[in-house]
Design an enzyme around this catalytic site. Structure first.
Site, PDB file in Angstrom:
ATOM      1  N   ARG A   1       0.684  -1.142   0.013  1.00  0.00           N
ATOM      2  CA  ARG A   1       0.071   0.105  -0.007  1.00  0.00           C
ATOM      3  C   ARG A   1       1.028   1.251   0.006  1.00  0.00           C
ATOM      4  O   ARG A   1       0.372   2.446  -0.291  1.00  0.00           O
ATOM      5  CB  ARG A   1      -1.053  -0.016   1.367  1.00  0.00           C
ATOM      6  CG  ARG A   1      -1.915  -0.931   1.319  1.00  0.00           C
ATOM      7  CD  ARG A   1      -2.524  -1.063   2.682  1.00  0.00           C
ATOM      8  NE  ARG A   1      -1.632  -1.671   3.843  1.00  0.00           N
ATOM      9  CZ  ARG A   1      -2.034  -1.621   4.854  1.00  0.00           C
ATOM     10  NH1 ARG A   1      -3.404  -1.499   5.028  1.00  0.00           N
ATOM     11  NH2 ARG A   1      -1.389  -1.961   5.730  1.00  0.00           N
TER      12      ARG A   1
ATOM     13  N   LYS B   1     -10.911  -7.958  -6.672  1.00  0.00           N
ATOM     14  CA  LYS B   1     -10.440  -8.825  -7.700  1.00  0.00           C
ATOM     15  C   LYS B   1     -11.169  -8.548  -9.141  1.00  0.00           C
ATOM     16  O   LYS B   1     -10.411  -8.817  -9.922  1.00  0.00           O
ATOM     17  CB  LYS B   1     -10.848 -10.275  -7.234  1.00  0.00           C
ATOM     18  CG  LYS B   1     -10.022 -10.715  -6.070  1.00  0.00           C
ATOM     19  CD  LYS B   1      -8.449 -10.845  -6.374  1.00  0.00           C
ATOM     20  CE  LYS B   1      -7.573 -11.507  -5.379  1.00  0.00           C
ATOM     21  NZ  LYS B   1      -6.168 -11.593  -5.676  1.00  0.00           N
TER      22      LYS B   1
ATOM     23  N   SER C   1     -17.370  -2.329   7.799  1.00  0.00           N
ATOM     24  CA  SER C   1     -17.037  -1.077   8.007  1.00  0.00           C
ATOM     25  C   SER C   1     -16.334  -0.241   6.955  1.00  0.00           C
ATOM     26  O   SER C   1     -15.569  -1.199   6.264  1.00  0.00           O
ATOM     27  CB  SER C   1     -16.262  -0.869   9.537  1.00  0.00           C
ATOM     28  OG  SER C   1     -15.009  -1.391   9.225  1.00  0.00           O
TER      29      SER C   1
ATOM     30  N   TYR D   1     -14.579 -15.178  -8.442  1.00  0.00           N
ATOM     31  CA  TYR D   1     -15.752 -14.162  -8.248  1.00  0.00           C
ATOM     32  C   TYR D   1     -15.522 -12.794  -8.785  1.00  0.00           C
ATOM     33  O   TYR D   1     -16.726 -12.006  -8.562  1.00  0.00           O
ATOM     34  CB  TYR D   1     -16.211 -14.155  -6.612  1.00  0.00           C
ATOM     35  CG  TYR D   1     -15.207 -13.828  -5.639  1.00  0.00           C
ATOM     36  CD1 TYR D   1     -14.213 -12.917  -5.867  1.00  0.00           C
ATOM     37  CD2 TYR D   1     -15.231 -14.550  -4.448  1.00  0.00           C
ATOM     38  CE1 TYR D   1     -13.213 -12.731  -4.811  1.00  0.00           C
ATOM     39  CE2 TYR D   1     -14.327 -14.375  -3.382  1.00  0.00           C
ATOM     40  CZ  TYR D   1     -13.456 -13.556  -3.376  1.00  0.00           C
ATOM     41  OH  TYR D   1     -12.622 -13.214  -2.729  1.00  0.00           O
TER      42      TYR D   1
END
Length: 343
Positions: free
Chosen positions: A131, A226, A169, A211
């Site tokens: 990140r 994804k 959240s 998915y």
């Protein structure tokens, strides 16, 4: 799960992919093999045995010629554990120098020692939170100083946990999307810019999930991330293809390994899949980590140069499975053992 003492430092647990009575047999699946086993057309009409797909070749075999990656540098994010480590091991068997990146120094150190014993070239471990784009740049700088500019990037690092969408959240959403999608973009951007500047060919393999196509009830954050990763594959393949950079995706099915997280283990147990996972797969077996590694080494290899913008699913057709009549709907909250929703 206790890990047995392996003979190969990157060894997998006892191979569930082989299945009972289904070892790999060279030529299995050929017409001659079918006849030898007595599976004649008449026998098939009478009712063939359900054998499932044959198991893979043994650990230590390679899908490509020896030395395919000699002189090449492969960077694998999330390479200290699980499927990332298994993918890195297959590149090492083919001679690659490795850079494995992850957030836990202890796991990276252990993986580095295991992978170094597999063979291949130098193995470098780098603590990195994907990140953080500045840290990513530092990892690439260190990799270039140690072994040279990475030729292959495997974006394997991701975050995930099951949660009903209404209970999620904002921090939970960001925790998964920032690693899985934004982190994949940050590493891809750094990798791509270096090769664009250098005028050098390169390959990216993004680890995805089925998915991305279907949606993922109970995993809204991961499924959305994804889907973004899959879109990056298709977008960057077109943008960067003219400069010699391939971008592909790779989707694993059920591939048990010792580093599966507790939520995955408990989910399989709750579904009854832990005891008999084979029966829930069209292949009648689960995958082996090395099978994903072989697919990754192929997609990034000289033998796949005209394949780009593609996402390869390695799951024995499980994600395409459909029932003739759908089972009763069980809400995600019920599946996860949650009570009624209260704001």
């Amino acid at each position: 799960m206790e890990r047995t003492q392996p003979t190969d430092p990157a060894a997998e647990p006892p191979d569930p992919a082989a299945g009972p009575g289904r070892p790999h047999r060279p030529g299995a699946g050929s017409p001659a093999a079918g006849r030898a086993a007595g599976r004649t057309p008449a026998a098939r009409t009478a009712g063939p045995a359900l054998t499932g797909l044959p198991g893979p070749p043994p650990l230590g075999a390679s899908a490509l010629p020896p030395g395919t990656y000699e002189g090449r540098v492969v960077l694998v994010t999330g390479g200290g554990t699980g499927l990332g480590k298994a993918i890195a091991a297959e590149f090492a068997r083919l001679g690659a120098d490795l850079v494995i990146a992850g957030r836990r120094a202890d796991r990276l150190a252990a993986a580095r020692d295991e992978l170094a014993a597999v063979g291949g070239g130098r193995v470098t471990a780098a603590v990195c939170d994907i990140r953080d784009p500045e840290r990513i740049a530092e990892v690439f700088d260190a990799a270039e100083a140690a072994s040279g500019r990475p030729d292959v990037l495997v974006n394997n690092a991701a975050a995930n946990f099951p949660v009903p969408a209404e209970d999620m959240s904002p921090n939970a959403w960001r925790a998964v999307v920032d690693v899985t999608l934004t982190g994949t973009w940050f590493t891809s951007r750094e990798f791509g810019r270096r090769h664009l500047s250098g005028g050098t060919p390169a390959s990216i393999v993004n680890i995805g999930a089925s998915y991305a196509w279907t949606g993922g009830p109970g995993f809204a954050h991961s499924a959305a991330a994804k889907a973004g990763v899959k879109s990056l594959v298709e977008t960057l393949a077109v943008e960067w293809g003219p400069y010699g950079i391939q971008v592909n995706g790779l989707v694993p099915g059920l591939v048990p390994h010792p580093d599966m997280t507790p939520d995955i283990r408990s989910g399989l147990a709750a579904a009854g899949a832990a005891a008999a996972p084979d029966a829930r797969q069209p292949a009648l077996r689960v995958g082996a980590p090395r099978e994903l590694g072989w697919a990754a080494t192929f997609l990034a290899s000289p033998y796949a140069r005209f394949i780009t913008g593609h996402t390869l699913v390695v799951d024995g057709a499980n994600w395409q499975r459909r029932a003739l009549v759908n089972p009763d709907v069980v809400p995600v909250r019920t599946q996860l053992g949650r009570g009624p929703f209260t704001p």
